[in-house]
Design a protein around this motif. Structure first.
Motif, PDB file in Angstrom:
ATOM      1  N   ALA A  26      26.904  91.619 157.851  1.00 13.78           N
ATOM      2  CA  ALA A  26      26.065  90.426 157.830  1.00 13.78           C
ATOM      3  C   ALA A  26      26.277  89.631 159.113  1.00 13.78           C
ATOM      4  N   VAL A  27      25.205  89.453 159.868  1.00 11.76           N
ATOM      5  CA  VAL A  27      25.251  88.682 161.108  1.00 11.76           C
ATOM      6  C   VAL A  27      24.497  87.372 160.866  1.00 11.76           C
ATOM      7  N   VAL A  28      25.175  86.254 161.048  1.00  8.07           N
ATOM      8  CA  VAL A  28      24.555  84.935 160.873  1.00  8.07           C
ATOM      9  C   VAL A  28      24.028  84.475 162.231  1.00  8.07           C
ATOM     10  N   GLU A  29      22.740  84.129 162.260  1.00  4.94           N
ATOM     11  CA  GLU A  29      22.099  83.683 163.498  1.00  4.94           C
ATOM     12  C   GLU A  29      21.438  82.323 163.279  1.00  4.94           C
ATOM     13  N   PRO A  30      21.792  81.315 164.074  1.00  4.00           N
ATOM     14  CA  PRO A  30      21.091  80.034 163.979  1.00  4.00           C
ATOM     15  C   PRO A  30      19.669  80.182 164.502  1.00  4.00           C
ATOM     16  N   ILE A  31      18.722  79.531 163.843  1.00  2.42           N
ATOM     17  CA  ILE A  31      17.322  79.590 164.298  1.00  2.42           C
ATOM     18  C   ILE A  31      16.743  78.185 164.479  1.00  2.42           C
ATOM     19  N   LEU A  40      21.218  91.499 157.470  1.00  5.48           N
ATOM     20  CA  LEU A  40      22.071  92.429 156.741  1.00  5.48           C
ATOM     21  C   LEU A  40      21.816  93.846 157.238  1.00  5.48           C
ATOM     22  N   VAL A  41      22.882  94.616 157.402  1.00  4.42           N
ATOM     23  CA  VAL A  41      22.771  96.018 157.786  1.00  4.42           C
ATOM     24  C   VAL A  41      23.513  96.820 156.721  1.00  4.42           C
ATOM     25  N   GLY A  42      22.757  97.632 155.985  1.00  2.00           N
ATOM     26  CA  GLY A  42      23.326  98.406 154.895  1.00  2.00           C
ATOM     27  C   GLY A  42      24.036  99.664 155.347  1.00  2.00           C
ATOM     28  N   ALA A  43      24.753 100.276 154.426  1.00  2.00           N
ATOM     29  CA  ALA A  43      25.464 101.524 154.705  1.00  2.00           C
ATOM     30  C   ALA A  43      24.488 102.629 155.083  1.00  2.00           C
ATOM     31  N   ASP A  44      23.241 102.522 154.608  1.00  2.00           N
ATOM     32  CA  ASP A  44      22.220 103.524 154.924  1.00  2.00           C
ATOM     33  C   ASP A  44      21.446 103.184 156.195  1.00  2.00           C
ATOM     34  N   GLU A  72      29.202  90.699 164.033  1.00  2.00           N
ATOM     35  CA  GLU A  72      28.494  90.252 165.234  1.00  2.00           C
ATOM     36  C   GLU A  72      27.625  91.419 165.685  1.00  2.00           C
ATOM     37  N   TRP A  73      26.758  91.169 166.631  1.00  2.00           N
ATOM     38  CA  TRP A  73      25.948  92.259 167.177  1.00  2.00           C
ATOM     39  C   TRP A  73      26.774  93.027 168.219  1.00  2.00           C
TER      40      TRP A  73
END
Length: 96
Positions: A26-31, A40-44, A72-73
């Motif tokens: 999970a990467v939190v990005e202020p907008i 969110l980036v899943g295992a798949d 983080e990215w």
């Protein structure tokens, strides 16, 4: 979006795209004034978004979620995301 709603959406994503023993990233990005975005980036390799009112709410939602790790990215997170041809075409159109 309420904090409970954000947590529910994260849990739904984990259920659909998680894998036992592998945390969803999970990467939190202020907008800006609109709030914050949790990518969110899943295992798949699937990607999902959850919007919150601010970075603090987003961070709390990630911390409260089971099988989710803050990320983080970086190289590992970027490599885990599977971006298909349809998404690439959509992004290319936005650049024009």
């Amino acid at each position: 979006m309420s904090d409970q709603s954000a947590q529910k959406r994260i849990a739904e994503f984990v259920k659909a795209h998680g894998k036992p023993g592998t945390a969803v990233k999970a990467v939190v990005e202020p907008i800006g004034r609109s709030g914050a975005r949790i990518v969110l980036v899943g295992a798949d390799g699937a990607m999902g978004d959850v919007m919150t009112k601010d970075v603090e709410s987003a961070t709390q939602a990630v911390e409260a979620a089971d099988s989710v790790e803050a990320a983080e990215w970086d190289r590992e997170t970027t490599a885990a995301a599977k971006i298909g041809p349809a998404h690439r075409r959509k992004m290319a159109k936005m650049q024009s």
